[in-house]
Design a protein around this motif. Structure first.
Motif, PDB file in Angstrom:
ATOM      1  N   ALA A  72      -9.355   5.146   1.808  1.00  0.00           N
ATOM      2  CA  ALA A  72      -8.606   5.355   0.569  1.00  0.00           C
ATOM      3  C   ALA A  72      -8.709   4.124  -0.329  1.00  0.00           C
ATOM      4  N   SER A  73      -8.992   4.365  -1.585  1.00  0.00           N
ATOM      5  CA  SER A  73      -9.150   3.263  -2.543  1.00  0.00           C
ATOM      6  C   SER A  73      -7.817   2.764  -3.079  1.00  0.00           C
ATOM      7  N   SER A  74      -6.737   3.514  -2.819  1.00  0.00           N
ATOM      8  CA  SER A  74      -5.407   3.094  -3.256  1.00  0.00           C
ATOM      9  C   SER A  74      -4.367   3.727  -2.350  1.00  0.00           C
ATOM     10  N   ASP A  75      -3.179   3.151  -2.368  1.00  0.00           N
ATOM     11  CA  ASP A  75      -2.086   3.724  -1.578  1.00  0.00           C
ATOM     12  C   ASP A  75      -1.721   5.115  -2.082  1.00  0.00           C
ATOM     13  N   ALA A  76      -1.756   5.296  -3.387  1.00  0.00           N
ATOM     14  CA  ALA A  76      -1.421   6.613  -3.951  1.00  0.00           C
ATOM     15  C   ALA A  76      -2.404   7.679  -3.467  1.00  0.00           C
ATOM     16  N   LEU A  77      -3.676   7.337  -3.426  1.00  0.00           N
ATOM     17  CA  LEU A  77      -4.685   8.279  -2.951  1.00  0.00           C
ATOM     18  C   LEU A  77      -4.517   8.550  -1.456  1.00  0.00           C
ATOM     19  N   LEU A  78      -4.202   7.516  -0.689  1.00  0.00           N
ATOM     20  CA  LEU A  78      -3.956   7.690   0.741  1.00  0.00           C
ATOM     21  C   LEU A  78      -2.822   8.682   0.972  1.00  0.00           C
ATOM     22  N   ILE A  79      -1.716   8.490   0.278  1.00  0.00           N
ATOM     23  CA  ILE A  79      -0.559   9.363   0.460  1.00  0.00           C
ATOM     24  C   ILE A  79      -0.869  10.785  -0.009  1.00  0.00           C
ATOM     25  N   GLU A  80      -1.620  10.899  -1.091  1.00  0.00           N
ATOM     26  CA  GLU A  80      -2.011  12.238  -1.563  1.00  0.00           C
ATOM     27  C   GLU A  80      -2.802  12.976  -0.480  1.00  0.00           C
ATOM     28  N   HIS A  81      -3.745  12.283   0.142  1.00  0.00           N
ATOM     29  CA  HIS A  81      -4.565  12.910   1.186  1.00  0.00           C
ATOM     30  C   HIS A  81      -3.747  13.208   2.443  1.00  0.00           C
ATOM     31  N   VAL A  82      -2.867  12.282   2.830  1.00  0.00           N
ATOM     32  CA  VAL A  82      -2.009  12.519   3.993  1.00  0.00           C
ATOM     33  C   VAL A  82      -1.129  13.737   3.729  1.00  0.00           C
ATOM     34  N   ILE A  92       5.331  13.029   2.200  1.00  0.00           N
ATOM     35  CA  ILE A  92       5.746  11.664   1.877  1.00  0.00           C
ATOM     36  C   ILE A  92       6.094  11.629   0.395  1.00  0.00           C
ATOM     37  N   ILE A  93       7.313  11.163   0.087  1.00  0.00           N
ATOM     38  CA  ILE A  93       7.735  11.095  -1.314  1.00  0.00           C
ATOM     39  C   ILE A  93       7.885   9.659  -1.792  1.00  0.00           C
ATOM     40  N   TRP A  94       7.850   8.677  -0.872  1.00  0.00           N
ATOM     41  CA  TRP A  94       7.827   7.272  -1.282  1.00  0.00           C
ATOM     42  C   TRP A  94       7.069   6.471  -0.245  1.00  0.00           C
ATOM     43  N   PHE A  95       6.178   5.604  -0.729  1.00  0.00           N
ATOM     44  CA  PHE A  95       5.412   4.683   0.094  1.00  0.00           C
ATOM     45  C   PHE A  95       5.181   3.461  -0.768  1.00  0.00           C
ATOM     46  N   GLY A  96       5.843   2.372  -0.452  1.00  0.00           N
ATOM     47  CA  GLY A  96       5.639   1.166  -1.235  1.00  0.00           C
ATOM     48  C   GLY A  96       6.703   0.123  -0.977  1.00  0.00           C
ATOM     49  N   PRO A  97       6.527  -1.043  -1.593  1.00  0.00           N
ATOM     50  CA  PRO A  97       7.481  -2.131  -1.389  1.00  0.00           C
ATOM     51  C   PRO A  97       8.767  -1.932  -2.191  1.00  0.00           C
ATOM     52  N   LEU A  98       9.801  -2.582  -1.738  1.00  0.00           N
ATOM     53  CA  LEU A  98      11.107  -2.528  -2.393  1.00  0.00           C
ATOM     54  C   LEU A  98      11.004  -2.983  -3.845  1.00  0.00           C
ATOM     55  N   SER A  99      10.176  -3.985  -4.116  1.00  0.00           N
ATOM     56  CA  SER A  99      10.042  -4.480  -5.491  1.00  0.00           C
ATOM     57  C   SER A  99       9.580  -3.371  -6.432  1.00  0.00           C
ATOM     58  N   GLN A 100       8.676  -2.515  -5.979  1.00  0.00           N
ATOM     59  CA  GLN A 100       8.232  -1.397  -6.817  1.00  0.00           C
ATOM     60  C   GLN A 100       9.319  -0.346  -6.957  1.00  0.00           C
ATOM     61  N   LEU A 101      10.038  -0.094  -5.877  1.00  0.00           N
ATOM     62  CA  LEU A 101      11.135   0.866  -5.925  1.00  0.00           C
ATOM     63  C   LEU A 101      12.164   0.433  -6.966  1.00  0.00           C
ATOM     64  N   ALA A 102      12.328  -0.868  -7.103  1.00  0.00           N
ATOM     65  CA  ALA A 102      13.310  -1.425  -8.031  1.00  0.00           C
ATOM     66  C   ALA A 102      12.828  -1.466  -9.475  1.00  0.00           C
ATOM     67  N   GLU A 103      11.528  -1.202  -9.714  1.00  0.00           N
ATOM     68  CA  GLU A 103      11.056  -1.389 -11.087  1.00  0.00           C
ATOM     69  C   GLU A 103      10.052  -0.392 -11.640  1.00  0.00           C
ATOM     70  N   ILE A 104       9.216   0.231 -10.814  1.00  0.00           N
ATOM     71  CA  ILE A 104       8.171   1.067 -11.409  1.00  0.00           C
ATOM     72  C   ILE A 104       8.719   2.408 -11.888  1.00  0.00           C
TER      73      ILE A 104
END
Length: 153
Positions: A72-82, A92-104
């Motif tokens: 997978a070239s990105s985490d988003a693509l990995l999760i999409e395929h999984v 899976i509805i969230w995969f990422g660091p707390l910092s992204q959860l707090a801001e993206i």
């Protein structure tokens, strides 16, 4: 507070809407590698149990997940395929660091921040505002209530 990695997945194997949180699990990990280890082991076991896979099918799923994690070239693509592979079992509805959860600005993260700020009765002008690092512990503390009461689908 450390920038831990989170993984949130939802049971799709039956209509669990009566459960309030649809069989949702939100788990924290020290880093991305720990999340990947969980996906390749415990998550595959959970899918195997839910989908009533035999040992051979479980091993094939594990091998497929390992290949996806490597390619997978990105985490988003990995999760999409999984999610494509586990369709009808879990998503899976969230995969990422707390910092992204707090801001993206992503559907789940934005919904969590809206819930967080509404519970605090703050940021009415910007209900999806970033959560400063000093408030990360409170953001983490509200996740369980959000999963029961929030609108994240």
């Amino acid at each position: 507070m450390e920038d831990q990695w989170g993984l949130c997945h939802v049971d799709e194997s039956f209509n669990a809407s009566l459960l309030g949180n649809r069989g949702t699990q939100f788990l924290w990990f020290a880093d991305r590698d720990e999340v990947l280890d969980y996906l390749l082991n415990d998550y595959v076991d959970l899918l195997a149990d839910t989908g009533e896979l035999d040992e051979e099918q479980s091993e094939q799923a594990r091998e497929r997940f390992e290949l996806l994690a490597e390619q997978a070239s990105s985490d988003a693509l990995l999760i999409e395929h999984v999610n494509d592979l586990s369709s009808g079992l879990r998503r899976i509805i969230w995969f990422g660091p707390l910092s992204q959860l707090a801001e993206i600005h992503e559907e789940f993260a934005s919904a969590l921040r809206r819930y967080f700020w509404s519970e605090r009765e703050e940021n009415e002008d910007d209900p999806e505002a970033e959560v400063p690092m000093a408030l990360w512990p409170q953001l983490v503390d509200c996740i369980d209530d959000f999963l029961v009461e929030g609108d994240y689908f």
